[in-house]
Design a protein around this motif. Structure first.
Motif, PDB file in Angstrom:
ATOM      1  N   SER C  85       0.803  -1.222   0.000  1.00 44.56           N
ATOM      2  CA  SER C  85       0.000   0.000   0.000  1.00 44.56           C
ATOM      3  C   SER C  85       0.833   1.267   0.000  1.00 44.56           C
ATOM      4  CB  SER C  85      -0.873   0.056   1.258  1.00 44.56           C
ATOM      5  OG  SER C  85      -1.585  -1.108   1.454  1.00 44.56           O
ATOM      6  N   SER C  86       1.951   1.271   0.701  1.00 42.88           N
ATOM      7  CA  SER C  86       2.642   2.521   0.999  1.00 42.88           C
ATOM      8  C   SER C  86       3.833   2.709   0.073  1.00 42.88           C
ATOM      9  CB  SER C  86       3.134   2.495   2.452  1.00 42.88           C
ATOM     10  OG  SER C  86       4.153   3.440   2.651  1.00 42.88           O
ATOM     11  N   GLU C  87       3.925   3.856  -0.495  1.00 42.26           N
ATOM     12  CA  GLU C  87       5.018   4.130  -1.433  1.00 42.26           C
ATOM     13  C   GLU C  87       6.364   4.036  -0.709  1.00 42.26           C
ATOM     14  OE1 GLU C  87       4.634   7.934  -3.362  1.00 42.26           O
ATOM     15  OE2 GLU C  87       6.814   7.976  -3.596  1.00 42.26           O
ATOM     16  N   LYS C  88       6.451   4.651   0.466  1.00 43.17           N
ATOM     17  CA  LYS C  88       7.707   4.628   1.210  1.00 43.17           C
ATOM     18  C   LYS C  88       8.085   3.197   1.600  1.00 43.17           C
ATOM     19  CE  LYS C  88       7.129   9.161   3.422  1.00 43.17           C
ATOM     20  NZ  LYS C  88       8.022   9.934   2.551  1.00 43.17           N
ATOM     21  N   ILE C  89       7.119   2.479   2.128  1.00 43.60           N
ATOM     22  CA  ILE C  89       7.397   1.127   2.635  1.00 43.60           C
ATOM     23  C   ILE C  89       7.707   0.161   1.497  1.00 43.60           C
ATOM     24  CG2 ILE C  89       6.391  -0.806   3.935  1.00 43.60           C
ATOM     25  CD1 ILE C  89       7.212   1.683   5.596  1.00 43.60           C
ATOM     26  N   SER C  90       7.139   0.442   0.334  1.00 46.48           N
ATOM     27  CA  SER C  90       7.351  -0.468  -0.797  1.00 46.48           C
ATOM     28  C   SER C  90       8.818  -0.521  -1.204  1.00 46.48           C
ATOM     29  CB  SER C  90       6.495  -0.040  -1.983  1.00 46.48           C
ATOM     30  OG  SER C  90       6.968   1.204  -2.493  1.00 46.48           O
ATOM     31  N   LYS C  91       9.592   0.478  -0.778  1.00 50.21           N
ATOM     32  CA  LYS C  91      11.016   0.482  -1.129  1.00 50.21           C
ATOM     33  C   LYS C  91      11.841  -0.464  -0.241  1.00 50.21           C
ATOM     34  CE  LYS C  91      10.622   5.478  -1.882  1.00 50.21           C
ATOM     35  NZ  LYS C  91      10.865   6.736  -1.150  1.00 50.21           N
ATOM     36  N   ILE C  92      11.260  -0.865   0.859  1.00 51.02           N
ATOM     37  CA  ILE C  92      12.045  -1.602   1.859  1.00 51.02           C
ATOM     38  C   ILE C  92      12.421  -2.979   1.349  1.00 51.02           C
ATOM     39  CG2 ILE C  92      11.876  -2.729   4.122  1.00 51.02           C
ATOM     40  CD1 ILE C  92      10.330  -0.260   5.055  1.00 51.02           C
ATOM     41  N   THR C  93      13.682  -3.320   1.510  1.00 49.70           N
ATOM     42  CA  THR C  93      14.163  -4.640   1.064  1.00 49.70           C
ATOM     43  C   THR C  93      14.714  -5.476   2.217  1.00 49.70           C
ATOM     44  OG1 THR C  93      16.332  -3.700   0.557  1.00 49.70           O
ATOM     45  CG2 THR C  93      14.720  -3.757  -1.234  1.00 49.70           C
ATOM     46  N   TYR C  94      14.786  -4.900   3.409  1.00 44.32           N
ATOM     47  CA  TYR C  94      15.231  -5.712   4.553  1.00 44.32           C
ATOM     48  C   TYR C  94      14.035  -6.469   5.142  1.00 44.32           C
ATOM     49  CZ  TYR C  94      13.831  -1.318   6.905  1.00 44.32           C
ATOM     50  OH  TYR C  94      13.164  -0.195   7.314  1.00 44.32           O
ATOM     51  N   ALA C  95      14.329  -7.379   6.066  1.00 42.06           N
ATOM     52  CA  ALA C  95      13.277  -8.235   6.633  1.00 42.06           C
ATOM     53  C   ALA C  95      12.419  -7.444   7.620  1.00 42.06           C
ATOM     54  CB  ALA C  95      13.900  -9.440   7.336  1.00 42.06           C
ATOM     55  N   MET C  96      11.097  -7.553   7.443  1.00 43.48           N
ATOM     56  CA  MET C  96      10.151  -6.924   8.379  1.00 43.48           C
ATOM     57  C   MET C  96       9.528  -8.045   9.214  1.00 43.48           C
ATOM     58  SD  MET C  96       8.405  -4.226   5.713  1.00 43.48           S
ATOM     59  CE  MET C  96       7.714  -3.155   6.971  1.00 43.48           C
ATOM     60  N   ILE C  97       9.972  -8.108  10.480  1.00 42.75           N
ATOM     61  CA  ILE C  97       9.535  -9.213  11.343  1.00 42.75           C
ATOM     62  C   ILE C  97       8.177  -8.896  11.950  1.00 42.75           C
ATOM     63  CG2 ILE C  97      10.045 -10.422  13.514  1.00 42.75           C
ATOM     64  CD1 ILE C  97      12.992 -10.171  12.902  1.00 42.75           C
ATOM     65  N   GLY C  98       7.272  -9.906  11.926  1.00 45.82           N
ATOM     66  CA  GLY C  98       5.990  -9.800  12.612  1.00 45.82           C
ATOM     67  C   GLY C  98       6.112 -10.393  14.012  1.00 45.82           C
ATOM     68  N   ASP C  99       5.680  -9.675  15.027  1.00 51.59           N
ATOM     69  CA  ASP C  99       5.833 -10.141  16.414  1.00 51.59           C
ATOM     70  C   ASP C  99       4.500 -10.063  17.155  1.00 51.59           C
ATOM     71  OD1 ASP C  99       7.118 -10.962  18.790  1.00 51.59           O
ATOM     72  OD2 ASP C  99       7.547  -8.893  19.374  1.00 51.59           O
ATOM     73  N   PRO C 100       3.430 -10.665  16.570  1.00 52.20           N
ATOM     74  CA  PRO C 100       2.117 -10.542  17.229  1.00 52.20           C
ATOM     75  C   PRO C 100       2.081 -11.216  18.599  1.00 52.20           C
ATOM     76  CG  PRO C 100       2.029 -12.131  15.418  1.00 52.20           C
ATOM     77  CD  PRO C 100       3.365 -11.447  15.325  1.00 52.20           C
ATOM     78  N   SER C 101       2.949 -12.205  18.841  1.00 50.68           N
ATOM     79  CA  SER C 101       2.968 -12.820  20.168  1.00 50.68           C
ATOM     80  C   SER C 101       3.741 -11.956  21.165  1.00 50.68           C
ATOM     81  CB  SER C 101       3.623 -14.195  20.103  1.00 50.68           C
ATOM     82  OG  SER C 101       5.018 -14.069  19.918  1.00 50.68           O
ATOM     83  N   GLN C 102       4.362 -10.861  20.670  1.00 49.20           N
ATOM     84  CA  GLN C 102       5.023  -9.878  21.539  1.00 49.20           C
ATOM     85  C   GLN C 102       6.267 -10.447  22.218  1.00 49.20           C
ATOM     86  OE1 GLN C 102       1.735  -8.689  24.092  1.00 49.20           O
ATOM     87  NE2 GLN C 102       0.736  -7.583  22.450  1.00 49.20           N
ATOM     88  N   THR C 103       6.711 -11.622  21.814  1.00 49.95           N
ATOM     89  CA  THR C 103       7.854 -12.272  22.457  1.00 49.95           C
ATOM     90  C   THR C 103       9.141 -11.478  22.275  1.00 49.95           C
ATOM     91  OG1 THR C 103       6.863 -14.400  21.986  1.00 49.95           O
ATOM     92  CG2 THR C 103       9.212 -14.406  22.532  1.00 49.95           C
ATOM     93  N   ILE C 104       9.430 -11.068  21.018  1.00 49.86           N
ATOM     94  CA  ILE C 104      10.700 -10.394  20.753  1.00 49.86           C
ATOM     95  C   ILE C 104      10.705  -9.014  21.428  1.00 49.86           C
ATOM     96  CG2 ILE C 104      12.299  -9.674  18.926  1.00 49.86           C
ATOM     97  CD1 ILE C 104      10.808 -11.570  17.032  1.00 49.86           C
ATOM     98  N   SER C 105       9.594  -8.307  21.325  1.00 51.59           N
ATOM     99  CA  SER C 105       9.512  -6.974  21.932  1.00 51.59           C
ATOM    100  C   SER C 105       9.705  -7.056  23.440  1.00 51.59           C
ATOM    101  CB  SER C 105       8.153  -6.337  21.611  1.00 51.59           C
ATOM    102  OG  SER C 105       7.953  -6.285  20.210  1.00 51.59           O
ATOM    103  N   ARG C 106       9.150  -8.115  24.038  1.00 53.00           N
ATOM    104  CA  ARG C 106       9.326  -8.293  25.488  1.00 53.00           C
ATOM    105  C   ARG C 106      10.780  -8.667  25.794  1.00 53.00           C
ATOM    106  NH1 ARG C 106       4.998 -11.353  26.329  1.00 53.00           N
ATOM    107  NH2 ARG C 106       3.598  -9.693  27.035  1.00 53.00           N
ATOM    108  N   ASN C 107      11.379  -9.516  24.965  1.00 54.86           N
ATOM    109  CA  ASN C 107      12.785  -9.900  25.176  1.00 54.86           C
ATOM    110  C   ASN C 107      13.716  -8.694  25.110  1.00 54.86           C
ATOM    111  OD1 ASN C 107      12.004 -12.519  25.376  1.00 54.86           O
ATOM    112  ND2 ASN C 107      12.881 -13.210  23.438  1.00 54.86           N
ATOM    113  N   PHE C 108      13.428  -7.759  24.220  1.00 57.69           N
ATOM    114  CA  PHE C 108      14.278  -6.566  24.092  1.00 57.69           C
ATOM    115  C   PHE C 108      13.818  -5.440  25.020  1.00 57.69           C
ATOM    116  CE2 PHE C 108      17.426  -7.041  20.674  1.00 57.69           C
ATOM    117  CZ  PHE C 108      17.052  -8.254  20.124  1.00 57.69           C
ATOM    118  N   ASP C 109      12.850  -5.745  25.873  1.00 57.52           N
ATOM    119  CA  ASP C 109      12.453  -4.808  26.929  1.00 57.52           C
ATOM    120  C   ASP C 109      11.849  -3.527  26.359  1.00 57.52           C
ATOM    121  OD1 ASP C 109      12.216  -4.682  29.620  1.00 57.52           O
ATOM    122  OD2 ASP C 109      14.203  -3.891  30.017  1.00 57.52           O
TER     123      ASP C 109
END
Lengths: 187, 187, 187, 187, 187, 187, 187, 187, 187, 187
Positions: C85-109
């Motif tokens: 959808s987004s012009e800016k985001i469409s340029k991104i080529t690195y990995a976009m991680i999904g963290d719906p279980s919130q595990t990684i966000s909690r691990n990184f505090d």
């Protein structure tokens, strides 16, 4: 967390079926599809019509390889007594499980601890003994057993075709969606 | 014990509705009938068809005084993004609640803690904020929203006619059973 | 105690990268330098400019042997939807991680438990999977990704030259300080 | 959860400033912007260059209404001793807080309990005593104090213009984004 | 119970000695006599005169096979800085242990938890690492290191002549008392 | 944490003094300087010489306004018996406290729980009942009571001249150091 | 439950006996009859007469194979001191145990925790180390040691003649009662 | 700690006395001297002779103002039955307390929990309800009640003459010792 | 849950039977039918008539292979005393168990903890030591032992004829009901 | 401790009586005598004959002022169904309580938790709601209701004649025993 995707917990029970008392355990659910239909009490009002309605779907369910079990916290003795007394119930040929120890009703999370009676819950269980659908209605709101056949077909289709996705209102032979990355956000 | 007969627990959330971001709380459920439709994730496959199917019943449900809410653990920002992107979702006019804190999904006992996504649960809630029906399907097994109208009618009939009992497969205008002691064991 | 010097805790996640869904785990961080960039939500306002800014540094970081990962508590489905959808985001080529279980966000505090969203945290991780720098900004205060390249160079220099000390405002090729006892209290 | 958005916990400390010993408490942070710069140890190597670098920004920060504090777990006596001994440190005119009881370092979550020394953490604190940014580097990776001025400006802009959103790489006078619903998914 | 007769608890520390940084552990105390001299803070007032006074006894103590260690919760970096700055301290040739983790001060029960500084405690430790004498003074009351030599001699005499008893005000070569039952109540 | 700076805990005891049995409590310590001299046991060997040595300093200490108390876990009856039997002890005119309940020895942290005897601890207590110096020796290492007079004078000087600092080896009339910021790191 | 029939708990102690210091442990009680006589304090008033009275029975008790031990919480040093000082005590030839750690007094349940002194308890212990009689008097009420001989004889008779029963006021050579069922209720 | 000096704990009981059933409580002990004589069981062997022996002293004890109570865990019914059956017991005129709830026996620490029977304990209690003497014998070792009179006289003398001390083997009219400091260590 | 179907817990006791004292344990109940008859107290009023009444049934019970035991918390000594005194009790030839430790009464859940006496409970125990019937009456309501014979016969019939069902008011030789499914709800 | 002498715990239940559903609570038991007759299950075998037998005594019990209640863990709906189906049960005119919540069965300690069924317990309750007699039989051993009348009469006699004692096998008009002390041990 809901019971969806959970395996049925162990139980041992007596049931009334076709004029006999039989044993039923969670092990019997392995290798077949099963429908568990909980209701509050024998000799009460909505229940006979719901159970009669389920009986009418029994042949169709059997053809799909589905065994049907009704469960209340009454004893198997009472199930026989009711079967002998009630015209509607006397037609029933599936197993009527007695759960006076309330174990099964508690395992399926439908026991009302205050009254000791089960909520009106219907569960479809796959051949691994894993719960695939849950439906529970408040007292007085009848269930329509005819939906069960369609739901079972959808569940069986999903099991046989892993990776394909079954849209809403699916009926046998209807078009299904095979998920591909391109479809994300497009449908 | 199931959620049947329990009042919806307190929550505060943002929703996307008709091109706007609105606030929704459990207090909004008081005085109206409500349908809550949980699903796992925006931009995934079955979900749009289920939500489209629900949209098709929205007018009929509105006529019965029922407000409809879809809920996923996505944010309301994502709901807007999806609404903008997907043809099917762009038709939706009911409120799409964002539950990224997972509070509502946990309250309705449909949160899969491992994935952080909601199970496919549908709930009918009466004007006291009390849950009357629960239906949950495993992933891939679509819901048929057309049953909802009948279920709501049955629930409304029971509420308006306490003491009468509504048999299985009930449809509006059909005969209902008024319970009397003489009927015990007879039907 | 801060996360500096701590190894990243185990996680398993789905990411969207270059039009595909891929798996990412903490094991993938071993043997490479990594940047983890947390942000609150897809389809929200500052985020796209931050992520676009990070994309502009991606080539320079790659040359330094650094892999880049963005993380939000949205799903990988949503990342794809946003990318489409987004012009800016469409340029991104690195990995976009999904963290719906919130595990990684909690691990990184960086998880805000109340909203279920991640703070705007950026982390540089060395090839042992150990966190070397932490930077977190309150909502609305944008990050300047261009600093990242310098920080990574400094971190790599320190790793390759143990015993030498890297002064403030260090840039590649600049003079570094080799610590000797005589310098104590002199600089 | 990170310290972003949290109020600084109560503390009482002695500091060395301009040839005098003064008292500093968390109450002093109310009504001004503050920068807290933690470092491991007086008389060690990187530290003087970092603190010197910070001193060079001190005037610019003062103009923005920002007070600067350096903190280590050394005593204020040692700060004076270092100030007397080191050419670089002798230039410092901001307050050098002594934290031998390790209370402040523990409150800001930068104490390494094993060594009793602070990590290299920099914090921007708003006039309510609330932490707005956190930046922590592993030992040897120097900080670039020149970023601080830009970060403070961004933080001040956000505070003065609630509802406007400040994109990445923001510099004073640059264009900012005022969030509107239409922008979601568009940028 | 006092620390008398207790073995020194394990520790690892850095010390400044003769222009170098060295490692000191509790294992180093085995096989030699040791004096541990705790004081609150480098660069404070009484401390230098006390430490200078101790230095003046160092040669005499060395001749008795005694190693001397001063300890504060400052770092070894600070000890070097102080040694470089202070005329009195620059004379010191014994090891100055840095205890910023406060482990040793806590082990010897002289840590003031509120300030993070050590009390002024002096300990004589025998070649088994066992504490033989404790002396602690409140702030401001200086210690007279010249007593140490006599105390060490008495402790060594007792160790070498078990069964003999050393009266008060004992000095080397003076008469000692060999305990016998007849003396009970007579002296 | 050491007992330095702590107020003496409450106690009630019987003592033998000048041929009489008297009561002593912690309240008696208020408004005078006190020396508490613990020792293991009446009728044992070193003890009489230590106590005799203390008696020789008693007049000098009295002139400084210091009251002297010896304490063992023997009873006051035994103190009288020993006083009657031993030539050295018969000279004692200060109060000999009996502590058979071990309360005081435990309060001063000198009780060896295994033997029920007190370590050889000497304490100087100020007119607020606060402990100013602690000295404890292992069994067999005699104490030199003549130091006590100097220590008391130093403690009294510090109390009367707050803000001035008393260097090591201080003797009455000697030069003291008044702390000023300029002296830090200079002496 | 009383201590009657309980085995003496383990202890190790020093005693004064016949001009020497000896070791006494609970193991020494095996294979002999023992009398333990607790009293509060050496050099107090009633105690010497009680102990003298016990000494007068010592020969008669020895002939019965009974060893006698007096116990107070004084040390063995004090026992020697008292023995040297007191005319009455100087006659004592049995072992005077020192119990300054209060272990034995606590084991025999006669320790007054508040004063640290033992109650006036007398115990007869059989050759298995098992307590056969307990007698305890409040302070001031003297014990009559002459009863001990009779009590010991009765205890020995019962041990040697199991199954016979020894009536009240039994004296050696008197008639004893051999229990038979016929006697129940008759005497 | 022994029961000496402890007040009797509250109890309520039935007793048999002079052909009647009466109530006895701990309150009855106030204002009189009391003897409590515990024994294991009615209709057993030693017991009658002990109780008969006690009866013979009853008149003498009454003259001293002492009330006598025997106690076993038998009921008061059984006490009457035994009184009717046994020649020896039929002479008893003091109160025989029934303690089937085992409360009193447990309060006096003489209950053998394993058998449910009381040890052979004799207690003298003063007019404040406070226990002055304890005497307990193992099974089979009879008690000599004639000592009781002397013990009571001693206890009464001590109570009436506080400050005087009653030596061992005291008999009425004999010389007593008034404690004075001079006597310490002399007798 | 009642004691029905529970095995008698372990016990060891002394009983009076036929002029002798015997041992009884729970092991003795294996391989025979047993009746346990608890009552409050020997030498009380209803009890003798109840026990006499039980004696009259003893021969009939013996013929059925039933051993009879009476139990009270009195000792076996008291049982003998009562047997000697009372005309009614002297007739008793079954075992009278003494339970002064209250173990058996507590095991059978008939101990009144406040009084230490047993309720009037009668128990029939099968040859596996399992309790088959319980009957307990409040004080004063006598038991009719003649029912016991019929109850035992019914219990024995059920044991010998598993699968047959014994109706109410069953007497030996009467018609019994063999359960078959057809009878459910018919009788 | 048994339930004898305990008041019935609170309960609320539905019962079937004389063709109607009625409410029964513990409060209804106050002011009347009551019989509670528990049995395992409706539509099982012994139960109908037991309940029929009880019906035959109902008139006699009513004349004594006794109300009768049967209780099983079946619902009141099932009781009606059974009453309609079974010839024997159709005669019943007393209240048949439904206890599907198992509350009452648990309160009376007759619930078998494993099966969820009640043991065969009969209870007589006095007009204070206090349980006077308990009788419980294992499955298959029928109860003889004819004893109930006699038991009730005995219980009523005891209540009306406190102080008189009712011997075993008591029948109305028979001689009773008034307890007097002289009778102890005589009958």
């Amino acid at each position: 967390m809901s019971l969806i995707g959970k395996e049925v917990l162990p139980f041992e029970a007596k049931a009334f079926k076709n004029g006999e008392f039989i044993d039923v355990t969670n092990e019997d659910l392995k290798g077949q599809w099963s429908v568990f239909c909980f209701y509050p009490a024998d000799f009460s009002f909505v229940c006979p019509t719901e159970l009669e309605d389920l009986q009418e779907q029994y042949a169709a369910l059997k053809e799909l390889g589905v065994e049907v079990y009704s469960v209340s916290t009454d004893t198997h003795f009472v199930h026989k007594g009711w079967h002998d007394s009630s015209e509607k119930i006397s037609k029933i040929t599936y197993a009527m499980i007695g759960d006076p120890s309330q174990t099964i009703s508690r395992n399926f999370d439908v026991l009302d601890e205050e009254t000791g009676l089960a909520d009106r819950g219907t569960f479809i269980i796959d051949p691994d003994g894993v719960i695939q659908t849950v439906e529970i209605n408040a007292g007085g709101i009848g269930r329509d057993a005819s939906n069960l056949v369609n739901k079972v077909k959808a569940a069986q289709y999903v099991r046989q075709n892993p990776g394909e996705v079954c849209p809403a209102k699916w009926e046998e032979g209807g078009e299904t969606l095979t998920p591909s990355l391109d479809l994300v956000g497009k449908i």
